[in-house]
Design a protein around this motif. Structure first.
Motif: not given
Length: 229
Positions: A79-80, A138-141, A153-158
């Motif tokens: 989990e990112a 800040l980006t969280l991927r 890519l499985i997670q892409d958010s801020t």
């Protein structure tokens, strides 16, 4: 306990002897969305928390900087997340993390599943004060690599999707736990539908678009031999 070391952007090194490890859960900024997520998980057999956001104590030795995570079966995944670290000087650091979770065990208890795998942390960090004015940007991927070697890519958010590091710092302060040796993992952002999370490799990136700086980690998921007996 475990010992971690972080390199800051100016090249200085910070260390932390982990004495307390906590995993936030159901920690989305919108608690309405969290409630919907809890309902979805309940349909999959994952027990609902008694309160949200939740906070799960984890064995300190599970805070690791590693490139390999052993797994007992094929239904574990990362989990990112970001991690708030109180280093040995008492300074607050921010870094990338990946909470590797046993999804089979999660159906019996989330707290149990959090203690069945490591929280992998990156080797770089930022001082929280240095990014405090732009945390939400800040980006969280996260990316996963399957058996065919393709990274997806499985997670892409801020970070704006999650409760802030400052929120959790205040929670820790009220609990008397904002002290050297404490590490708190943020909780995660949604995964993309249709991407297989049970992959052989996970990679997580925390990036600062305003500076171009990024913090990343990656590890292989290695199946353990079958038990005898």
């Amino acid at each position: 306990m475990s010992s971690l070391a972080f390199t800051l952007p100016d090249g200085t090194r910070r260390t932390v002897t982990v004495t307390r490890l906590l995993n936030a859960g159901y920690a989305g900024r919108s608690q309405d969305d969290v409630a919907a997520h809890v309902a979805e998980l309940a349909e999959l057999g994952v027990p609902a928390p008694s309160t949200t956001p939740a906070l799960y104590p984890v064995a300190p030795y599970l805070a690791q900087q590693t490139g390999s995570v052993p797994a007992q079966h094929g239904r574990t995944s990362g989990e990112a997340e970001w991690a708030l670290v109180v280093d040995d000087t008492g300074d607050l650091l921010l870094t990338a993390a990946c909470d590797h979770t046993d999804r089979e065990l999660e159906a019996y208890g989330v707290a149990w599943s959090k203690n069945a795998g490591p929280d992998v942390l990156a080797g770089q960090a930022w001082r929280l004060d240095d990014v405090a004015d732009r945390v939400d940007s800040l980006t969280l991927r996260a990316w996963v690599t399957g058996e065919d070697g393709t990274e997806e890519l499985i997670q892409d958010s801020t970070a704006a999707e999650l409760l802030t590091p400052h929120h959790w710092a205040e929670v820790l302060r009220e609990r008397g736990e904002l002290e050297p040796g404490t590490v708190l993992i943020s909780g995660t952002v949604p995964m993309r539908h249709g991407v297989d999370q049970f992959a052989g490799r996970w990679r997580v990136q925390l990036a600062d678009p305003s500076t171009g700086n990024e913090i990343s980690l990656g590890y292989d998921v290695v199946r353990m031999p079958e038990p005898i007996g």
